[in-house]
Design a protein around this motif. Structure first.
Motif, PDB file in Angstrom:
ATOM      1  N   ASP A 141       0.882  -1.167   0.000  1.00  0.00           N
ATOM      2  CA  ASP A 141       0.000   0.000   0.000  1.00  0.00           C
ATOM      3  C   ASP A 141       0.919   1.216   0.000  1.00  0.00           C
ATOM      4  OD1 ASP A 141      -1.658   2.141   0.411  1.00  0.00           O
ATOM      5  OD2 ASP A 141      -2.774   1.253   2.071  1.00  0.00           O
ATOM      6  N   PRO A 142       1.058   1.923  -1.133  1.00  0.00           N
ATOM      7  CA  PRO A 142       2.047   3.006  -1.224  1.00  0.00           C
ATOM      8  C   PRO A 142       1.646   4.286  -0.507  1.00  0.00           C
ATOM      9  CG  PRO A 142       0.817   2.845  -3.257  1.00  0.00           C
ATOM     10  CD  PRO A 142       0.359   1.703  -2.403  1.00  0.00           C
ATOM     11  N   ALA A 143       0.410   4.379  -0.019  1.00  0.00           N
ATOM     12  CA  ALA A 143      -0.052   5.548   0.738  1.00  0.00           C
ATOM     13  C   ALA A 143      -0.905   5.013   1.885  1.00  0.00           C
ATOM     14  CB  ALA A 143      -0.833   6.499  -0.148  1.00  0.00           C
ATOM     15  N   CYS A 144      -0.264   4.349   2.841  1.00  0.00           N
ATOM     16  CA  CYS A 144      -0.949   3.435   3.759  1.00  0.00           C
ATOM     17  C   CYS A 144      -1.682   4.105   4.898  1.00  0.00           C
ATOM     18  CB  CYS A 144       0.045   2.420   4.305  1.00  0.00           C
ATOM     19  SG  CYS A 144       1.346   3.135   5.350  1.00  0.00           S
ATOM     20  N   GLY A 145      -1.430   5.395   5.179  1.00  0.00           N
ATOM     21  CA  GLY A 145      -2.086   6.034   6.306  1.00  0.00           C
ATOM     22  C   GLY A 145      -1.872   5.242   7.579  1.00  0.00           C
ATOM     23  N   ALA A 146      -2.942   5.074   8.356  1.00  0.00           N
ATOM     24  CA  ALA A 146      -2.840   4.364   9.625  1.00  0.00           C
ATOM     25  C   ALA A 146      -2.969   2.857   9.476  1.00  0.00           C
ATOM     26  CB  ALA A 146      -3.898   4.884  10.594  1.00  0.00           C
ATOM     27  N   GLY A 147      -2.983   2.365   8.233  1.00  0.00           N
ATOM     28  CA  GLY A 147      -2.824   0.935   8.029  1.00  0.00           C
ATOM     29  C   GLY A 147      -4.070   0.112   7.835  1.00  0.00           C
ATOM     30  N   HIS A 148      -5.176   0.698   7.414  1.00  0.00           N
ATOM     31  CA  HIS A 148      -6.395  -0.086   7.245  1.00  0.00           C
ATOM     32  C   HIS A 148      -6.225  -1.190   6.195  1.00  0.00           C
ATOM     33  CE1 HIS A 148      -8.263   2.585   9.971  1.00  0.00           C
ATOM     34  NE2 HIS A 148      -8.364   3.607   9.134  1.00  0.00           N
ATOM     35  N   PHE A 149      -5.679  -0.853   5.051  1.00  0.00           N
ATOM     36  CA  PHE A 149      -5.432  -1.870   4.028  1.00  0.00           C
ATOM     37  C   PHE A 149      -4.353  -2.848   4.493  1.00  0.00           C
ATOM     38  CE2 PHE A 149      -7.674   1.001   1.155  1.00  0.00           C
ATOM     39  CZ  PHE A 149      -8.320   0.120   0.292  1.00  0.00           C
ATOM     40  N   LEU A 150      -3.308  -2.351   5.150  1.00  0.00           N
ATOM     41  CA  LEU A 150      -2.213  -3.217   5.576  1.00  0.00           C
ATOM     42  C   LEU A 150      -2.689  -4.277   6.561  1.00  0.00           C
ATOM     43  CD1 LEU A 150       0.796  -0.758   6.058  1.00  0.00           C
ATOM     44  CD2 LEU A 150       0.250  -2.205   4.087  1.00  0.00           C
ATOM     45  N   VAL A 151      -3.470  -3.867   7.553  1.00  0.00           N
ATOM     46  CA  VAL A 151      -3.948  -4.819   8.556  1.00  0.00           C
ATOM     47  C   VAL A 151      -4.861  -5.863   7.909  1.00  0.00           C
ATOM     48  CG1 VAL A 151      -5.384  -5.064  10.606  1.00  0.00           C
ATOM     49  CG2 VAL A 151      -3.675  -3.236  10.486  1.00  0.00           C
ATOM     50  N   ALA A 152      -5.790  -5.409   7.070  1.00  0.00           N
ATOM     51  CA  ALA A 152      -6.700  -6.352   6.425  1.00  0.00           C
ATOM     52  C   ALA A 152      -5.939  -7.292   5.497  1.00  0.00           C
ATOM     53  CB  ALA A 152      -7.777  -5.594   5.652  1.00  0.00           C
ATOM     54  N   ALA A 153      -4.924  -6.780   4.791  1.00  0.00           N
ATOM     55  CA  ALA A 153      -4.127  -7.641   3.915  1.00  0.00           C
ATOM     56  C   ALA A 153      -3.283  -8.615   4.726  1.00  0.00           C
ATOM     57  CB  ALA A 153      -3.233  -6.788   3.025  1.00  0.00           C
ATOM     58  N   ALA A 154      -2.760  -8.147   5.865  1.00  0.00           N
ATOM     59  CA  ALA A 154      -1.931  -9.017   6.697  1.00  0.00           C
ATOM     60  C   ALA A 154      -2.717 -10.225   7.185  1.00  0.00           C
ATOM     61  CB  ALA A 154      -1.383  -8.221   7.885  1.00  0.00           C
ATOM     62  N   ARG A 155      -3.993 -10.082   7.380  1.00  0.00           N
ATOM     63  CA  ARG A 155      -4.818 -11.208   7.831  1.00  0.00           C
ATOM     64  C   ARG A 155      -5.012 -12.243   6.729  1.00  0.00           C
ATOM     65  NH1 ARG A 155      -9.180  -7.463  11.234  1.00  0.00           N
ATOM     66  NH2 ARG A 155      -7.698  -6.929  12.897  1.00  0.00           N
ATOM     67  N   ARG A 156      -4.617 -11.893   5.513  1.00  0.00           N
ATOM     68  CA  ARG A 156      -4.736 -12.825   4.385  1.00  0.00           C
ATOM     69  C   ARG A 156      -3.386 -13.399   3.972  1.00  0.00           C
ATOM     70  NH1 ARG A 156      -9.695 -10.925   0.806  1.00  0.00           N
ATOM     71  NH2 ARG A 156     -10.784  -9.554   2.250  1.00  0.00           N
ATOM     72  N   VAL A 157      -2.344 -12.569   3.983  1.00  0.00           N
ATOM     73  CA  VAL A 157      -1.043 -13.038   3.478  1.00  0.00           C
ATOM     74  C   VAL A 157       0.044 -13.040   4.547  1.00  0.00           C
ATOM     75  CG1 VAL A 157      -1.563 -12.313   1.117  1.00  0.00           C
ATOM     76  CG2 VAL A 157      -0.391 -10.719   2.662  1.00  0.00           C
ATOM     77  N   GLY A 158      -0.261 -12.509   5.730  1.00  0.00           N
ATOM     78  CA  GLY A 158       0.718 -12.479   6.793  1.00  0.00           C
ATOM     79  C   GLY A 158       1.349 -11.124   6.994  1.00  0.00           C
ATOM     80  N   VAL A 159       1.668 -10.792   8.240  1.00  0.00           N
ATOM     81  CA  VAL A 159       2.252  -9.488   8.555  1.00  0.00           C
ATOM     82  C   VAL A 159       3.585  -9.285   7.852  1.00  0.00           C
ATOM     83  CG1 VAL A 159       3.256  -8.111  10.435  1.00  0.00           C
ATOM     84  CG2 VAL A 159       1.040  -9.241  10.756  1.00  0.00           C
ATOM     85  N   ALA A 160       4.389 -10.338   7.779  1.00  0.00           N
ATOM     86  CA  ALA A 160       5.722 -10.207   7.182  1.00  0.00           C
ATOM     87  C   ALA A 160       5.672  -9.952   5.680  1.00  0.00           C
ATOM     88  CB  ALA A 160       6.537 -11.464   7.475  1.00  0.00           C
ATOM     89  N   ALA A 161       4.493 -10.095   5.069  1.00  0.00           N
ATOM     90  CA  ALA A 161       4.384  -9.933   3.620  1.00  0.00           C
ATOM     91  C   ALA A 161       3.888  -8.556   3.196  1.00  0.00           C
ATOM     92  CB  ALA A 161       3.441 -10.996   3.052  1.00  0.00           C
ATOM     93  N   VAL A 162       3.440  -7.707   4.143  1.00  0.00           N
ATOM     94  CA  VAL A 162       2.857  -6.433   3.753  1.00  0.00           C
ATOM     95  C   VAL A 162       3.876  -5.307   3.874  1.00  0.00           C
ATOM     96  CG1 VAL A 162       0.517  -7.163   4.338  1.00  0.00           C
ATOM     97  CG2 VAL A 162       1.902  -5.973   6.040  1.00  0.00           C
ATOM     98  N   HIS A 163       3.737  -4.359   2.966  1.00  0.00           N
ATOM     99  CA  HIS A 163       4.641  -3.219   2.892  1.00  0.00           C
ATOM    100  C   HIS A 163       3.801  -1.958   2.733  1.00  0.00           C
ATOM    101  CE1 HIS A 163       6.814  -6.751   1.530  1.00  0.00           C
ATOM    102  NE2 HIS A 163       7.955  -6.145   1.776  1.00  0.00           N
ATOM    103  N   GLY A 164       4.291  -0.849   3.265  1.00  0.00           N
ATOM    104  CA  GLY A 164       3.553   0.398   3.139  1.00  0.00           C
ATOM    105  C   GLY A 164       4.439   1.605   3.303  1.00  0.00           C
ATOM    106  N   SER A 165       3.933   2.728   2.833  1.00  0.00           N
ATOM    107  CA  SER A 165       4.642   4.009   2.981  1.00  0.00           C
ATOM    108  C   SER A 165       3.622   5.113   3.104  1.00  0.00           C
ATOM    109  CB  SER A 165       5.566   4.269   1.786  1.00  0.00           C
ATOM    110  OG  SER A 165       4.868   4.152   0.560  1.00  0.00           O
ATOM    111  N   ASP A 166       4.018   6.188   3.766  1.00  0.00           N
ATOM    112  CA  ASP A 166       3.159   7.354   3.898  1.00  0.00           C
ATOM    113  C   ASP A 166       4.028   8.527   4.335  1.00  0.00           C
ATOM    114  OD1 ASP A 166      -0.114   7.634   4.056  1.00  0.00           O
ATOM    115  OD2 ASP A 166       0.939   9.200   5.184  1.00  0.00           O
TER     116      ASP A 166
END
Length: 504
Positions: free
Chosen positions: A81-106
């Protein structure tokens, strides 16, 4: 196969203070609450939120995006998520692919801190330094150079060209794009280089990305690299604090056939109840019969000193609000020009010509022509048979090569299949979701009818409609619409849709 999801998110907007996520416990609950508090804080600072272009995503839309972007991905597949804010997409994605697999920037350090804490709460076994390395304070348009991901998802900032520097955009990120391309579309363009073949890009966009001229290079890049395989859109605003309508094109690299860069609006048309039309080819275009022209700010501001309120004025100034289908309402309703109200705006042509600055322009416009309002519920046009009216920006001028074609051209602009075609193709470019907006170039590209006899009948009916009194005009307009639907060999559904809009 392309699937379209048109949703009205009327019931999912949260009340102030309502938690973003429910049924959390412990550390997850605390970090989710921190994210919600950060959102509320930013929402109270409206100037700051608008400067950043930050509007947070309803959870149902997050789920829809991830359902379509991450379907089939194995745990561990990298997601950005290249504009991740407080992580709504990151958290939801982590529940599908794992925390170690998600990346973000803001660019917001506080939002990044919260996103990291939320991910740590999801899986405490993931080292904090790994999360910190993968969720960073940085410009998402340049932070991931050389990296590749299985999917790029999120809700990037919506910012106009004049505010783009506040989003951290470099000139390199806009290279090859239109001067007024929205920041969110720049993110979409950049994301195409961040996924592998077969990867997916699903980023929230303003509805204007579907047809806006300056988003054209972005749509062209999608066509070169893959196709839009799914589309979400809503005819109502879903982001609290902004009236902007939005969509999510799901782009899969390597998919085919390529999505026509000029037909994205048609993909969303069903969600707006615009009927599908297939206009015939081979009979030519409006541009074969006429020159279509738009005027600009020089003409708009140049006219200001010469406009008078004069019901007897020989040179009416025609604004968009005075143009209805086959009707000019000049002198019967008031209008606004240059921030002033006029009952009958007229141009002092002698003074204008004596001044000299707009003399040549005025002479070029004072010819037999069609005047077309730039946008309305349908395409609104009226014939100036004597060449006595001057257009006010953004009214368009259609000057036929042969004046005998004036009424035939009016009939084309009234044709229900043409209006439905324009409403779908240029969806999202108008000021309101129900408006049909066309440019001079787009008018020139409208196809002509194939049935010459029905077209001739429509032209005569259009002439009668314009000459009719108010009470007599509606049935003549209706007859014109039916004749022109037949002239294009179109489904009567386009007439029903058009007539419903005319009558409102």
């Amino acid at each position: 196969m392309l699937t379209i999801t048109g949703l009205i998110y009327g019931s999912i907007m949260r009340e102030p203070g309502e938690p973003y996520e429910r049924h959390e416990s412990g550390e997850r609950e605390r970090t989710a609450a921190a994210a919600d508090a950060h959102e509320r804080s930013l929402a109270t600072r409206r100037d700051e939120r608008r400067r950043r272009g930050a509007f947070y995503t309803p959870p149902e839309l997050v789920a829809w995006v991830l359902d379509h972007a991450l379907a089939g991905l194995a745990p561990g597949a990298p997601v950005l998520d290249p504009a991740c804010g407080a992580g709504h997409f990151l958290v939801a994605a982590a529940r599908r692919v794992g925390v170690a697999a998600v990346h973000g920037s803001d660019l917001d350090p506080e939002a990044v801190r919260i996103a990291r804490e939320r991910l740590a709460a999801e899986d405490p076994s993931v080292p904090a330094d790994l999360i910190a390395a993968q969720v960073v304070v940085a410009d998402g348009l340049s932070a991931w150079q050389g990296r590749r991901f299985a999917a790029v998802v999120g809700n990037p900032p919506f910012l106009g060209q004049l505010r783009r520097r506040t989003a951290g955009q470099s000139e390199d990120s806009r290279r090859g794009l239109g001067a007024y391309t929205d920041t969110s579309a720049v993110f979409l363009h950049r994301a195409l280089d961040l996924v592998d073949e077969g990867g997916v890009v699903a980023l929230v966009q303003p509805l204007s990305v579907l047809a806006a001229r300056d988003a054209g290079p972005v749509r062209a890049a999608v066509a070169e690299r893959g196709a839009v395989t799914d589309l979400w859109c809503s005819p109502r605003p879903v982001f609290e604090g902004t009236p902007v309508l939005t969509c999510v094109p799901v782009v899969r690299l390597g998919a085919g056939p390529p999505t026509d860069r000029d037909a994205w609006g048609a993909l969303a048309a069903p969600a707006f109840d615009i009927p599908a039309v297939d206009l015939p080819a081979g009979a030519g275009l409006v541009g074969d019969l006429a020159t279509c022209t738009a005027d600009f700010r020089d003409q708009y501001y140049g006219l200001v000193p010469f406009v008078r309120d004069d019901p007897g004025g020989p040179t009416p100034l025609v604004t968009s609000g005075l143009v209805d289908p086959a009707e000019l309402r000049w002198g019967s309703v008031s209008t606004r020009f240059a921030r002033r109200s006029y009952d009958a705006p007229s141009v002092d042509l002698a003074a204008l010509r004596a001044d000299g600055g707009l003399a040549r322009w005025a002479d070029a416009r004072l010819v037999p022509k069609l005047l077309v309002a730039a946008q309305g519920r349908v395409i609104e046009a009226v014939v100036d048979e004597e060449g006595a009216w001057l257009p006010s920006v953004p009214v368009l001028s259609v000057v036929p090569h042969d004046p005998a074609d004036l009424w035939r051209l009016l009939a084309v602009t009234l044709a229900p299949p043409v209006v439905a075609h324009a409403a779908a193709r240029y969806l999202g470019t108008g000021l309101t979701p129900g408006s049909v907006k066309v440019s001079a170039r787009q008018l020139a590209a409208l196809p002509l009818p194939v049935d010459a006899g029905a077209w001739a009948e429509g032209a005569e009916l259009a002439r009668s409609a314009q000459a009719a009194r108010d009470g007599e005009r509606p049935p003549l307009l209706a007859a014109t619409g039916r004749a022109m639907t037949a002239a294009y060999g179109a489904d009567p559904a386009s007439y029903d849709w058009w007539w419903g809009r005319i009558r409102r």
